[in-house]
Design an enzyme around this catalytic site. Structure first.
Site, PDB file in Angstrom:
ATOM      1  N   ASP A 244      -1.101  23.514   5.170  1.00 12.25           N
ATOM      2  CA  ASP A 244      -1.091  22.472   4.137  1.00 12.25           C
ATOM      3  C   ASP A 244       0.210  22.478   3.315  1.00 12.25           C
ATOM      4  O   ASP A 244       0.172  22.449   2.092  1.00 12.25           O
ATOM      5  CB  ASP A 244      -2.309  22.730   3.239  1.00 12.25           C
ATOM      6  CG  ASP A 244      -2.519  21.666   2.187  1.00 12.25           C
ATOM      7  OD1 ASP A 244      -2.260  20.491   2.465  1.00 12.25           O
ATOM      8  OD2 ASP A 244      -2.937  22.036   1.069  1.00 12.25           O
TER       9      ASP A 244
ATOM     10  N   TYR B  28     -13.050  27.416  -2.344  1.00 15.94           N
ATOM     11  CA  TYR B  28     -12.913  26.238  -3.217  1.00 15.94           C
ATOM     12  C   TYR B  28     -14.265  25.680  -3.638  1.00 15.94           C
ATOM     13  O   TYR B  28     -14.619  24.560  -3.292  1.00 15.94           O
ATOM     14  CB  TYR B  28     -12.055  25.193  -2.504  1.00 15.94           C
ATOM     15  CG  TYR B  28     -10.604  25.626  -2.450  1.00 15.94           C
ATOM     16  CD1 TYR B  28      -9.727  25.267  -3.456  1.00 15.94           C
ATOM     17  CD2 TYR B  28     -10.132  26.432  -1.428  1.00 15.94           C
ATOM     18  CE1 TYR B  28      -8.407  25.676  -3.452  1.00 15.94           C
ATOM     19  CE2 TYR B  28      -8.810  26.857  -1.405  1.00 15.94           C
ATOM     20  CZ  TYR B  28      -7.960  26.471  -2.427  1.00 15.94           C
ATOM     21  OH  TYR B  28      -6.661  26.895  -2.420  1.00 15.94           O
TER      22      TYR B  28
HETATM   23  C1  GCB Z   1      -6.190  26.736   1.424  1.00 15.51           C
HETATM   24  C2  GCB Z   1      -4.863  27.135   1.951  1.00 15.51           C
HETATM   25  C3  GCB Z   1      -3.715  26.488   1.207  1.00 15.51           C
HETATM   26  C4  GCB Z   1      -4.057  25.040   0.885  1.00 15.51           C
HETATM   27  C5  GCB Z   1      -5.294  25.014   0.025  1.00 15.51           C
HETATM   28  C6  GCB Z   1      -5.719  23.593  -0.315  1.00 15.51           C
HETATM   29  O1  GCB Z   1      -7.179  27.343   1.659  1.00 15.51           O
HETATM   30  O2  GCB Z   1      -4.674  28.516   2.014  1.00 15.51           O
HETATM   31  O3  GCB Z   1      -2.563  26.577   1.993  1.00 15.51           O
HETATM   32  O4  GCB Z   1      -2.997  24.371   0.274  1.00 15.51           O
HETATM   33  O5  GCB Z   1      -6.338  25.629   0.694  1.00 15.51           O
HETATM   34  O6  GCB Z   1      -5.377  23.100  -1.376  1.00 15.51           O
HETATM   35  O7  GCB Z   1      -6.392  22.980   0.509  1.00 15.51           O
END
Ligand code: GCB
Length: 662
Positions: A199, A502
């Site tokens: 990403d 998240y």
């Molecule tokens: C993750 C990744 C990171 C992304 C982030 C996101 O898990 O490690 O590289 O930028 O999520 O914001 O989706």
């Protein structure tokens, strides 16, 4: 997968073997001394792209044998910088495959005498081929890591020289990181398209400084420094090991010696010594000032300078090299992580090397601004997500007492194969070789969010973790894991578990009441399964600066604030369990990604904007990080942490009110 499929996969996994990795040599950071000179080749270079459908044309047609301007119209391109966002041309921004740079430079006549000349790149992404005056001098695969070559016999002294660089940004299944190239029909033809699952934008070019430097014929090629503390941190030990390069070294090794001085910040010599026959030795420092993290001590990031003088037995001085060293210890067990014997609670960020226009190019203004913001917000650590950051940023972290989880460029690791394993190990070898002397480096991260469900991940990560430990046993090994603990096959090979999650964003978006318990339960599950320290490597929410919605709604500043607060609650429950050792926000600042329907101008999970200004959450996080510093490390609080609102809560005014009420 059926039985046959399983057996085939199992057989493939069996043929993946733990091969030797060719060790990196030399590569000391270029520094001037009595015996060394350094010249920068940074500045404006000439630049051309090659035809995407014909990426090897330049090599076949020998574009390196003359000025690039003879084959194509060149445009100016700054070095260091990514080339993608410099022009207004999307075919340059999105170019897939090879691009070419060249420039002219002079080498002084005085350099011709009795010394060696080296050419060193801080990093080129992803693969680099370098010619001087039409002759190939070095090639290197892998972004974010330095490489160099001796060019003594390739440069013309007291004359003009030409350097040509071909850089290839193509990522495939055996590069680190991985990507895919495909052909897609477009208006009037076929396009070469690069895709990748990670990403962040695949910025490319000559990302860090290019240096020419000299060394004597027989020279200090490598230095390895470790340290120790005893007697309640009052006595320090510095252990050094030197490798000498050059023709004379082999037969004369036993006649060479290193004389060493260790100076404190005031330049006073606090220890000195002479190496043994193997060019190693130890220095003892009484009343030592240990290297402490920011906010853990009144004088964080204390550095000594080690001066190494290479002498022949008959007392001729051959070479001098100096580097900064911090004296500290790291220890860890199943429940804690300690620095200088004190438990550490990490509070920081995942970052990116990313900014407007320059992309991933080294920029001292940005480095300095970022360091100022880290200190302003009270962070004591960051992870170099998802690749090694510049050597200059590591030096900055040393000076400021910022702890670094140092990550190699393996991100979203998948489709395990032998070539991938070899390169993954090589990335760790190059990283450790480059960064082993930095006191700020407290952990090695061997990957970000690898696909650790498939059983091939088990042996792959076992090999990489053990290889890392064998190269450096003084720091624990971690990786940022996103696969749920029930299916993950890599965490058992790590010393410290780091998980990315998240809640309230990718899972249950908008549901602020589905965060705290989930975080607590997941951390406990990881700890129960592996009986190791645990930290959270990423949590966060995309947030558009200036978008305010009450009640909190996703993408607003209010939502980021409340989502953080729900996480803080979870972390405080977890902190009561000793094994929970840190919290890392995703991300320090907004950053550019590949174009996608889920990204509005890039990833907006920054606590700071891409231009390094605070969103509302920065102020909330600052209060937490300093409150933690106060509680855990008794740090002072900045005067502007809590702005004056009313005197209603002060004792004096309460007293007055009570009197008036009577
Ligand atoms: C993750 C990744 C990171 C992304 C982030 C996101 O898990 O490690 O590289 O930028 O999520 O914001 O989706």
């Amino acid at each position: 997968m059926g039985v046959v499929g399983y057996l085939i996969h199992f057989a493939i996994a069996l043929v993946i073997v733990n091969k030797e990795v060719t060790p990196t040599r030399g590569m000391l950071y270029p520094r001037e001394s009595e015996t060394r000179e350094v010249r920068s080749l940074d500045g404006l270079w000439n630049f051309v792209t090659s035809d995407e459908a014909n990426p090897t044309q330049g090599v076949r047609d020998k574009w390196f044998s003359d000025d690039l301007s003879k084959v194509k119209d060149v445009i100016p391109m700054p070095v260091p910088a990514s080339y993608n966002d410099i022009t207004t041309d999307n075919t340059i921004r999105d170019h897939v495959g090879t691009v070419w740079y060249d420039r002219k430079f002079f080498v002084p006549k005085s350099w011709a005498k009795d010394q060696r000349v080296w050419l060193r790149f801080g990093s080129v992404h992803y693969e680099a081929f370098v010619w001087i005056n039409g002759e190939m001098v070095v090639k290197h695969e892998m972004g974010h890591l330095p490489f160099e070559a001796e060019v003594t016999n390739f440069v013309k002294y007291g004359e003009e020289n030409r350097i040509t660089v071909m850089c290839d940004n193509a990522l495939i299944q055996t590069t680190v990181p991985q990507g895919k190239i495909s052909e897609v029909k477009k208006d009037g033809g076929v396009a070469i398209v690069q895709t990748y699952t990670f990403d962040f934008f695949n910025y490319a070019g000559i990302h860090r400084s290019v240096h020419l430097y000299t060394t004597p014929k027989t020279f200090i090629e490598e230095v390895e420094v470790t340290s120790d503390l005893e007697d309640s941190n009052s006595v320090g030990h510095v252990y050094y090991k030197v490798k000498v390069g050059g023709t004379a070294s082999n037969e004369a090794d036993s006649n060479l010696q290193i004389r060493v001085k260790l100076r404190n910040k005031e330049s006073v010599t606090v220890a000195n010594g002479t190496s043994d026959g193997d060019l190693k030795g130890a220095l003892e420092v009484k009343n030592v000032k240990p290297w402490w993290p920011y906010l853990m001590h009144a004088e964080p990031g204390y550095l000594y300078q080690i001066e190494l003088f290479l002498h022949t037995a008959d007392n001729t001085l051959l070479d001098v090299y100096r580097l900064k060293v911090g004296i500290r210890t790291l220890t860890w067990n199943n429940t804690s992580f300690l620095i200088n014997g004190q438990p550490v609670y990490l509070r920081g960020f995942g970052k990116h090397e990313d900014s407007d226009i320059r992309g991933k190019g080294l920029d001292f203004a940005l480095l300095t601004r970022d360091m100022n913001l880290l200190k302003w917000i009270g962070a004591n650590a960051y992870r170099t997500s998802h690749y090694p950051y510049s050597e200059e940023s590591m030096q900055f972290a040393d000076e400021n007492g910022i702890m670094i989880i140092d990550e190699c460029p393996s991100v979203d690791t998948d489709n395990y194969n032998q070539a991938l394993l070899d390169k993954h190990k090589s990335s760790m070898e190059q990283l450790i070789h480059r960064d082993r002397n930095h006191p700020s480096v407290i952990m090695w991260s061997i990957a970000n969010e690898p696909r650790t469900g498939p059983f091939q991940a088990d042996s792959h990560f076992q090999f990489v973790a053990n290889f890392t430990r064998a190269l450096d046993g003084t720091r624990p090994v971690t990786a940022a894991i996103a696969v749920p603990s029930a299916s993950d096959k890599a965490a058992k090979h790590l010393d410290i578990i780091c998980f990315n999650r998240y809640n309230g964003w990718y899972s249950n978006p908008g549901k602020l009441d589905m965060i705290t318990t989930h975080v607590v339960e997941e951390a406990i599950t990881w700890n129960k399964k592996h009986n190791k320290p645990v930290m959270i490597g990423e949590y966060g929410a995309d947030t558009i600066e200036g978008l305010h919605l009450l009640p909190a709604y996703i993408w607003s500043e209010e939502y980021q604030n409340e989502l953080f607060s729900k996480h803080f609650k979870a972390f405080d429950i977890l902190r009561k369990k000793e094994w929970f050792i840190g919290e890392f926000v995703w991300n320090f600042a907004d950053f550019k990604t590949a174009q996608s329907i889920t990204r509005v101008g890039g990833n907006k999970k920054g606590v700071f904007t891409r231009n390094r200004q605070p969103k509302a959450t920065a102020h909330l996080l600052r209060k937490r990080y300093f409150a933690l510093g106060r509680e855990l490390d008794r740090c002072d609080l900045p005067e502007d942490l809590f702005l004056y609102i009313t005197d209603a809560t002060s004792t004096e005014s309460r007293g007055k009110r009570e009197t008036a009420d009577l």
